[in-house]
Design an enzyme around this catalytic site. Structure first.
Site, PDB file in Angstrom:
ATOM      1  N   GLY A 119       0.490  -5.053   0.783  1.00 40.60           N
ATOM      2  CA  GLY A 119      -0.634  -5.047  -0.162  1.00 40.60           C
ATOM      3  C   GLY A 119      -0.307  -5.731  -1.488  1.00 40.60           C
ATOM      4  O   GLY A 119      -1.203  -6.230  -2.170  1.00 40.60           O
ATOM      5  N   ALA A 170       0.871  -1.178   0.000  1.00 38.59           N
ATOM      6  CA  ALA A 170       0.000   0.000   0.000  1.00 38.59           C
ATOM      7  C   ALA A 170       0.908   1.228   0.000  1.00 38.59           C
ATOM      8  O   ALA A 170       2.069   1.139   0.398  1.00 38.59           O
ATOM      9  CB  ALA A 170      -0.879  -0.015   1.237  1.00 38.59           C
ATOM     10  N   GLU A 174       4.029  -5.081   7.477  1.00 38.47           N
ATOM     11  CA  GLU A 174       3.093  -4.198   8.190  1.00 38.47           C
ATOM     12  C   GLU A 174       3.425  -3.959   9.654  1.00 38.47           C
ATOM     13  O   GLU A 174       3.356  -2.837  10.133  1.00 38.47           O
ATOM     14  CB  GLU A 174       1.653  -4.759   8.080  1.00 38.47           C
ATOM     15  CG  GLU A 174       0.988  -4.494   6.744  1.00 38.47           C
ATOM     16  CD  GLU A 174       1.290  -5.529   5.683  1.00 38.47           C
ATOM     17  OE1 GLU A 174       2.212  -6.357   5.873  1.00 38.47           O
ATOM     18  OE2 GLU A 174       0.603  -5.531   4.655  1.00 38.47           O
TER      19      GLU A 174
HETATM   20  N1  DAK Z   1       4.600   3.288  -0.717  1.00 38.63           N
HETATM   21  C1  DAK Z   1       4.991   4.454  -1.281  1.00 38.63           C
HETATM   22  N2  DAK Z   1       6.148   4.600  -1.959  1.00 38.63           N
HETATM   23  C2  DAK Z   1       6.934   3.527  -2.079  1.00 38.63           C
HETATM   24  C3  DAK Z   1       6.601   2.275  -1.504  1.00 38.63           C
HETATM   25  C4  DAK Z   1       5.351   2.170  -0.799  1.00 38.63           C
HETATM   26  N3  DAK Z   1       4.929   1.022  -0.272  1.00 38.63           N
HETATM   27  N4  DAK Z   1       7.581   1.404  -1.784  1.00 38.63           N
HETATM   28  C5  DAK Z   1       8.499   2.085  -2.481  1.00 38.63           C
HETATM   29  N5  DAK Z   1       8.114   3.351  -2.676  1.00 38.63           N
HETATM   30  C6  DAK Z   1       8.814   4.422  -3.386  1.00 38.63           C
HETATM   31  C7  DAK Z   1       9.992   4.944  -2.582  1.00 38.63           C
HETATM   32  O1  DAK Z   1       9.558   5.902  -1.639  1.00 38.63           O
HETATM   33  C8  DAK Z   1      10.848   5.550  -3.672  1.00 38.63           C
HETATM   34  O2  DAK Z   1      10.303   6.792  -4.064  1.00 38.63           O
HETATM   35  P1  DAK Z   1      11.181   8.163  -3.993  1.00 38.63           P
HETATM   36  O3  DAK Z   1      11.601   8.279  -2.600  1.00 38.63           O
HETATM   37  O4  DAK Z   1      12.307   7.901  -4.954  1.00 38.63           O
HETATM   38  O5  DAK Z   1      10.224   9.213  -4.462  1.00 38.63           O
HETATM   39  C9  DAK Z   1      10.647   4.587  -4.833  1.00 38.63           C
HETATM   40  O6  DAK Z   1       9.436   3.891  -4.559  1.00 38.63           O
HETATM   41  C10 DAK Z   1      11.765   3.567  -4.958  1.00 38.63           C
HETATM   42  O7  DAK Z   1      11.879   2.910  -3.702  1.00 38.63           O
HETATM   43  P2  DAK Z   1      13.299   2.725  -2.956  1.00 38.63           P
HETATM   44  O8  DAK Z   1      14.232   3.833  -3.329  1.00 38.63           O
HETATM   45  O9  DAK Z   1      13.013   2.517  -1.522  1.00 38.63           O
HETATM   46  O10 DAK Z   1      13.806   1.374  -3.654  1.00 38.63           O
HETATM   47  P3  DAK Z   1      14.819   0.303  -3.036  1.00 38.63           P
HETATM   48  O11 DAK Z   1      15.119  -0.608  -4.155  1.00 38.63           O
HETATM   49  O12 DAK Z   1      15.935   0.962  -2.313  1.00 38.63           O
HETATM   50  O13 DAK Z   1      13.974  -0.490  -1.943  1.00 38.63           O
HETATM   51  C11 DAK Z   1      11.988  -1.681  -1.131  1.00 38.63           C
HETATM   52  C12 DAK Z   1      12.886  -1.307  -2.359  1.00 38.63           C
HETATM   53  C13 DAK Z   1      10.764  -2.403  -1.657  1.00 38.63           C
HETATM   54  C14 DAK Z   1      12.784  -2.626  -0.209  1.00 38.63           C
HETATM   55  C15 DAK Z   1      11.627  -0.396  -0.371  1.00 38.63           C
HETATM   56  O14 DAK Z   1      11.121   0.555  -1.319  1.00 38.63           O
HETATM   57  C16 DAK Z   1      10.595  -0.622   0.672  1.00 38.63           C
HETATM   58  O15 DAK Z   1      10.913  -1.104   1.762  1.00 38.63           O
HETATM   59  N6  DAK Z   1       9.369  -0.210   0.370  1.00 38.63           N
HETATM   60  C17 DAK Z   1       8.280  -0.275   1.320  1.00 38.63           C
HETATM   61  C18 DAK Z   1       7.769  -1.695   1.482  1.00 38.63           C
HETATM   62  C19 DAK Z   1       6.639  -1.707   2.441  1.00 38.63           C
HETATM   63  O16 DAK Z   1       6.838  -1.601   3.669  1.00 38.63           O
HETATM   64  N7  DAK Z   1       5.425  -1.710   1.886  1.00 38.63           N
HETATM   65  C20 DAK Z   1       4.212  -1.440   2.644  1.00 38.63           C
HETATM   66  C21 DAK Z   1       3.706  -2.687   3.202  1.00 38.63           C
HETATM   67  S1  DAK Z   1       2.411  -2.322   4.304  1.00 38.63           S
HETATM   68  C22 DAK Z   1      -4.464  -0.367   5.724  1.00 38.63           C
HETATM   69  C23 DAK Z   1      -4.150  -0.216   4.428  1.00 38.63           C
HETATM   70  C24 DAK Z   1      -3.172  -0.961   3.892  1.00 38.63           C
HETATM   71  C25 DAK Z   1      -2.471  -1.867   4.612  1.00 38.63           C
HETATM   72  C26 DAK Z   1      -2.807  -2.022   5.926  1.00 38.63           C
HETATM   73  C27 DAK Z   1      -3.791  -1.278   6.488  1.00 38.63           C
HETATM   74  N8  DAK Z   1      -5.444   0.485   6.291  1.00 38.63           N
HETATM   75  C28 DAK Z   1      -5.911   1.589   5.501  1.00 38.63           C
HETATM   76  C29 DAK Z   1      -5.796   0.414   7.653  1.00 38.63           C
HETATM   77  C30 DAK Z   1      -1.361  -2.528   4.027  1.00 38.63           C
HETATM   78  C31 DAK Z   1      -0.121  -1.992   4.170  1.00 38.63           C
HETATM   79  C32 DAK Z   1       1.026  -2.417   3.424  1.00 38.63           C
HETATM   80  O17 DAK Z   1       0.996  -2.792   2.279  1.00 38.63           O
END
Ligand code: DAK
Length: 259
Positions: free
Chosen positions: A110, A65, A133
């Protein structure tokens, strides 16, 4: 603005691509809205018989997400966002047509939940799957707690979700999260091969088989068996059933007309 979800149709296959590579295809509310609309188009399409879902770019299926968007959400907004996302993912899970996820990189949070809403998942050697998460102070909110538990069992799902440990391709395969592990450069080709091996079968039977399994696994066994029996009886009224059995007797390839 570019469409955040693309739909291309070729040879009865609908290709859905989450198209936000600059954010690793993170699910913003715009992505969810576009995906919802695309799924309505797919459901209504007479042409599309199998769906392949993938992410744009080389690195990511969907990196979760959109954290930047979630950052400022109130509980009410979070509830609405989550409800809409769950309606969308359920629409994918319940599509008439079978769906295949071609996981081409990160499938986190997500993104993992999107993949879990498809029927069959393929991944290449470099994928990374997981639920980050709890590191963000939340829990999987797009049915990941439920779909993952149903897929691999509650205990293994708890381990993944509570530790937020990421899983590489070989472990994803052994846990049964992905059905097949394929070489990086053959992911789409393998997804298409799988799609074609479904497409050669009677389309109405394929749809019914998917429906009976999707709905049946949530029902008590006797009700699920009844559902199967009724679906089977209905298929006996189709031209494709007559064609399929006649072709067998006549030792030729069946030609199905979706009737
Ligand atoms: N959201 C927004 N932007 C994201 C993103 C994300 N999930 N993942 C990556 N990006 C963006 C980064 O911010 C970066 O943008 P800029 O800063 O350059 O503008 C760009 O994508 C490239 O990312 P990185 O520079 O970080 O790339 P790396 O190769 O260094 O790292 C990575 C890749 C996948 C390891 C890293 O980007 C990362 O850790 N990303 C976040 C992964 C994550 O934690 N995803 C979220 C999971 S939680 C709910 C709604 C939803 C949910 C729960 C509840 N409610 C409304 C109650 C579910 C939540 C989730 O999905």
């Amino acid at each position: 603005m570019n469409k955040t979800v693309l739909l291309e149709v070729k040879d009865k296959i609908g290709y859905i691509t989450i198209n936000r590579p600059e954010a690793l295809n993170a699910l913003s509310s715009q992505v969810l809205k576009d995906l919802n609309e695309v799924l309505d188009t797919v459901e209504a399409s007479q042409e599309i018989q199998v769906v392949i879902v993938t992410g744009a770019g080389e690195k990511s299926f969907v990196a979760g997400a959109d954290i930047k968007e979630m950052d400022t959400m109130t509980p009410t907004e979070a509830f609405e966002y989550m409800t809409y996302a769950n309606d969308t993912f359920s629409k994918l899970a319940n599509l008439r047509q079978p769906s295949i996820a071609a996981i081409n990189g990160y499938a986190l949070g997500g993104g993992m939940e999107l993949a879990l809403s498809t029927d069959i998942r393929l991944g290449h050697e470099k994928i990374l799957l997981g639920f980050p998460e709890v590191t963000l102070g939340i829990i999987p909110g797009f049915a990941g707690t439920q779909r993952m538990s149903r897929l691999i069992g509650a205990s293994k799902a708890k381990e993944l979700i509570l530790t937020a440990r990421n899983v590489k391709a070989d472990e994803a395969l052994s846990l049964g999260i992905i059905n097949h592990l394929v070489p990086v450069d053959q992911l789409l080709e393998e997804a298409e091969k799988l799609a074609k091996s479904i497409l050669k079968n009677a389309p109405l039977a394929v749809e019914k088989a998917k429906h009976v399994i999707t709905v049946g696994v949530e029902l008590p066994l006797q009700h699920a068996i009844r559902l199967e029996t009724e679906a089977e009886a209905l298929l006996f009224s189709t031209e494709d059933k007559v064609e399929g059995m006649r072709a067998f007797v006549e030792k030729r390839k069946a030609v199905f007309n979706k009737k």
